[in-house]
Scaffold this motif. Structure first.
Motif, PDB file in Angstrom:
ATOM      1  N   ASN A 164       0.825  -1.210   0.000  1.00 50.45           N
ATOM      2  CA  ASN A 164       0.000   0.000   0.000  1.00 50.45           C
ATOM      3  C   ASN A 164       0.861   1.263   0.000  1.00 50.45           C
ATOM      4  OD1 ASN A 164      -2.562  -1.257   0.034  1.00 50.45           O
ATOM      5  ND2 ASN A 164      -2.230  -1.790   2.179  1.00 50.45           N
ATOM      6  N   MET A 165       1.947   1.233  -0.751  1.00 46.59           N
ATOM      7  CA  MET A 165       2.869   2.379  -0.809  1.00 46.59           C
ATOM      8  C   MET A 165       2.152   3.638  -1.275  1.00 46.59           C
ATOM      9  SD  MET A 165       6.512   0.835  -2.235  1.00 46.59           S
ATOM     10  CE  MET A 165       6.248   1.590  -3.772  1.00 46.59           C
ATOM     11  N   LEU A 166       1.222   3.494  -2.200  1.00 48.19           N
ATOM     12  CA  LEU A 166       0.519   4.660  -2.736  1.00 48.19           C
ATOM     13  C   LEU A 166      -0.266   5.369  -1.638  1.00 48.19           C
ATOM     14  CD1 LEU A 166      -0.152   6.320  -5.221  1.00 48.19           C
ATOM     15  CD2 LEU A 166      -2.055   4.772  -5.651  1.00 48.19           C
ATOM     16  N   HIS A 167      -0.931   4.613  -0.788  1.00 49.03           N
ATOM     17  CA  HIS A 167      -1.699   5.224   0.297  1.00 49.03           C
ATOM     18  C   HIS A 167      -0.787   5.927   1.303  1.00 49.03           C
ATOM     19  CE1 HIS A 167      -5.315   3.428  -1.196  1.00 49.03           C
ATOM     20  NE2 HIS A 167      -4.753   2.216  -1.167  1.00 49.03           N
ATOM     21  N   GLY A 168       0.334   5.311   1.605  1.00 53.93           N
ATOM     22  CA  GLY A 168       1.301   5.945   2.507  1.00 53.93           C
ATOM     23  C   GLY A 168       1.861   7.231   1.923  1.00 53.93           C
ATOM     24  N   ALA A 169       2.188   7.194   0.629  1.00 56.51           N
ATOM     25  CA  ALA A 169       2.716   8.393  -0.029  1.00 56.51           C
ATOM     26  C   ALA A 169       1.664   9.495  -0.083  1.00 56.51           C
ATOM     27  CB  ALA A 169       3.206   8.054  -1.430  1.00 56.51           C
ATOM     28  N   MET A 170       0.410   9.120  -0.306  1.00 54.28           N
ATOM     29  CA  MET A 170      -0.654  10.130  -0.355  1.00 54.28           C
ATOM     30  C   MET A 170      -0.867  10.789   1.009  1.00 54.28           C
ATOM     31  SD  MET A 170      -3.426   8.430  -2.873  1.00 54.28           S
ATOM     32  CE  MET A 170      -4.130   9.807  -3.722  1.00 54.28           C
ATOM     33  N   ALA A 171      -0.823   9.998   2.079  1.00 50.88           N
ATOM     34  CA  ALA A 171      -0.965  10.563   3.418  1.00 50.88           C
ATOM     35  C   ALA A 171       0.200  11.498   3.721  1.00 50.88           C
ATOM     36  CB  ALA A 171      -1.041   9.448   4.458  1.00 50.88           C
ATOM     37  N   THR A 172       1.407  11.085   3.350  1.00 47.52           N
ATOM     38  CA  THR A 172       2.589  11.921   3.562  1.00 47.52           C
ATOM     39  C   THR A 172       2.494  13.202   2.753  1.00 47.52           C
ATOM     40  OG1 THR A 172       3.895   9.933   3.889  1.00 47.52           O
ATOM     41  CG2 THR A 172       5.108  11.945   3.427  1.00 47.52           C
ATOM     42  N   TRP A 173       2.070  13.090   1.504  1.00 53.68           N
ATOM     43  CA  TRP A 173       1.949  14.263   0.628  1.00 53.68           C
ATOM     44  C   TRP A 173       0.920  15.248   1.187  1.00 53.68           C
ATOM     45  CZ3 TRP A 173      -2.222  16.052  -2.296  1.00 53.68           C
ATOM     46  CH2 TRP A 173      -1.925  17.105  -3.147  1.00 53.68           C
ATOM     47  N   ALA A 174      -0.215  14.738   1.674  1.00 50.80           N
ATOM     48  CA  ALA A 174      -1.259  15.616   2.215  1.00 50.80           C
ATOM     49  C   ALA A 174      -0.748  16.390   3.429  1.00 50.80           C
ATOM     50  CB  ALA A 174      -2.492  14.795   2.579  1.00 50.80           C
ATOM     51  N   VAL A 175      -0.038  15.731   4.314  1.00 50.44           N
ATOM     52  CA  VAL A 175       0.510  16.416   5.489  1.00 50.44           C
ATOM     53  C   VAL A 175       1.570  17.427   5.052  1.00 50.44           C
ATOM     54  CG1 VAL A 175       1.807  16.101   7.646  1.00 50.44           C
ATOM     55  CG2 VAL A 175      -0.042  14.533   7.048  1.00 50.44           C
ATOM     56  N   ASN A 176       2.357  17.083   4.020  1.00 50.68           N
ATOM     57  CA  ASN A 176       3.372  18.002   3.492  1.00 50.68           C
ATOM     58  C   ASN A 176       2.725  19.272   2.957  1.00 50.68           C
ATOM     59  OD1 ASN A 176       5.945  18.879   2.604  1.00 50.68           O
ATOM     60  ND2 ASN A 176       5.479  18.125   0.566  1.00 50.68           N
ATOM     61  N   VAL A 177       1.636  19.121   2.206  1.00 50.82           N
ATOM     62  CA  VAL A 177       0.944  20.293   1.658  1.00 50.82           C
ATOM     63  C   VAL A 177       0.397  21.162   2.791  1.00 50.82           C
ATOM     64  CG1 VAL A 177      -1.061  21.036   0.326  1.00 50.82           C
ATOM     65  CG2 VAL A 177       0.426  19.254  -0.571  1.00 50.82           C
ATOM     66  N   LEU A 178      -0.200  20.545   3.780  1.00 47.13           N
ATOM     67  CA  LEU A 178      -0.706  21.316   4.922  1.00 47.13           C
ATOM     68  C   LEU A 178       0.412  22.063   5.641  1.00 47.13           C
ATOM     69  CD1 LEU A 178      -3.322  18.811   6.392  1.00 47.13           C
ATOM     70  CD2 LEU A 178      -3.769  20.933   5.132  1.00 47.13           C
ATOM     71  N   GLU A 179       1.544  21.401   5.801  1.00 46.54           N
ATOM     72  CA  GLU A 179       2.678  22.051   6.454  1.00 46.54           C
ATOM     73  C   GLU A 179       3.201  23.224   5.617  1.00 46.54           C
ATOM     74  OE1 GLU A 179       7.037  21.083   8.370  1.00 46.54           O
ATOM     75  OE2 GLU A 179       6.064  19.578   7.128  1.00 46.54           O
ATOM     76  N   LEU A 180       3.276  23.041   4.304  1.00 44.62           N
ATOM     77  CA  LEU A 180       3.745  24.122   3.428  1.00 44.62           C
ATOM     78  C   LEU A 180       2.788  25.308   3.443  1.00 44.62           C
ATOM     79  CD1 LEU A 180       5.114  22.122   0.377  1.00 44.62           C
ATOM     80  CD2 LEU A 180       6.430  23.478   2.013  1.00 44.62           C
TER      81      LEU A 180
END
Length: 194
Positions: A164-180
């Motif tokens: 489920n790498m895609l789901h993990g990457a999507m969760a990481t990306w979403a938190v990254n966008v919020l942080e940015l």
């Protein structure tokens, strides 16, 4: 009405603009003298063949936005480039981070749209995960392992497993966008309102 100039490079103290209106106004020496006379502007250099202006300035004496307003008024500009309207108050570093995150998000979207039951990850999925990892790790100057997006990525990948790498990457990306977006907001308030 088409914009009269475009921001090519924007680093603190240095601004390069593409100004198509320079083609119609060959009085380059007068334009350089006029902009050089602004308090805080160190130098102005016009490249007539490619219609660009390089403005070097002291950030403590004049802001980037003031320079853009003067350029806008001089060339009768009504509004800035549409993308710059959104990001005019964001520092160049955060702008670059947002761009990298946008690319990673596009790759994640492509991988997710194309997703069929994946038994083995393919090149697009690896590319999306690598782009997300690069976007996450490329910003910030403090201890990168303490960033919320890094912690989210590690926890997601460990709990979801490698399939489920895609789901993990999507969760990481979403938190990254919020942080940015949070960093952009903090940058705006500390740079322009303090």
């Amino acid at each position: 009405m088409r914009p009269k100039f475009y921001i090519l490079h924007d680093i603190p103290g240095r601004l390069r603009l593409q100004v198509p209106a320079l083609r119609d106004n060959p009085e380059y020496d007068e334009i350089q003298t006029m902009f050089s006379s602004l308090q805080g502007v160190r130098s102005v250099r016009i490249q007539p063949l490619i219609h660009t202006m390089l403005i070097q300035y002291d950030e403590n004496e004049i802001s980037r936005n003031h320079i853009l307003r003067y350029v806008s008024l001089f060339f009768h500009q009504v509004r800035l480039d549409p993308f710059d309207d959104i990001m005019i108050h964001i520092t160049p570093n955060i702008r670059g981070d947002l761009f990298r995150s946008l690319i990673a998000g596009a790759l994640l979207l492509l991988a997710y749209i194309r997703k069929a039951p994946i038994k083995r990850p393919d090149a697009l999925l690896y590319g999306a995960v690598i782009a997300t990892g690069y976007a996450v790790l490329s910003h910030g100057t403090t201890n990168k392992l303490r960033h919320p997006d890094i912690l989210t990525g590690v926890i997601s990948l460990v709990s979801l497993g490698p399939t489920n790498m895609l789901h993990g990457a999507m969760a990481t990306w979403a938190v990254n966008v919020l942080e940015l977006l949070h960093e952009a907001r903090v940058s705006y308030y500390t740079r322009y309102l303090v």
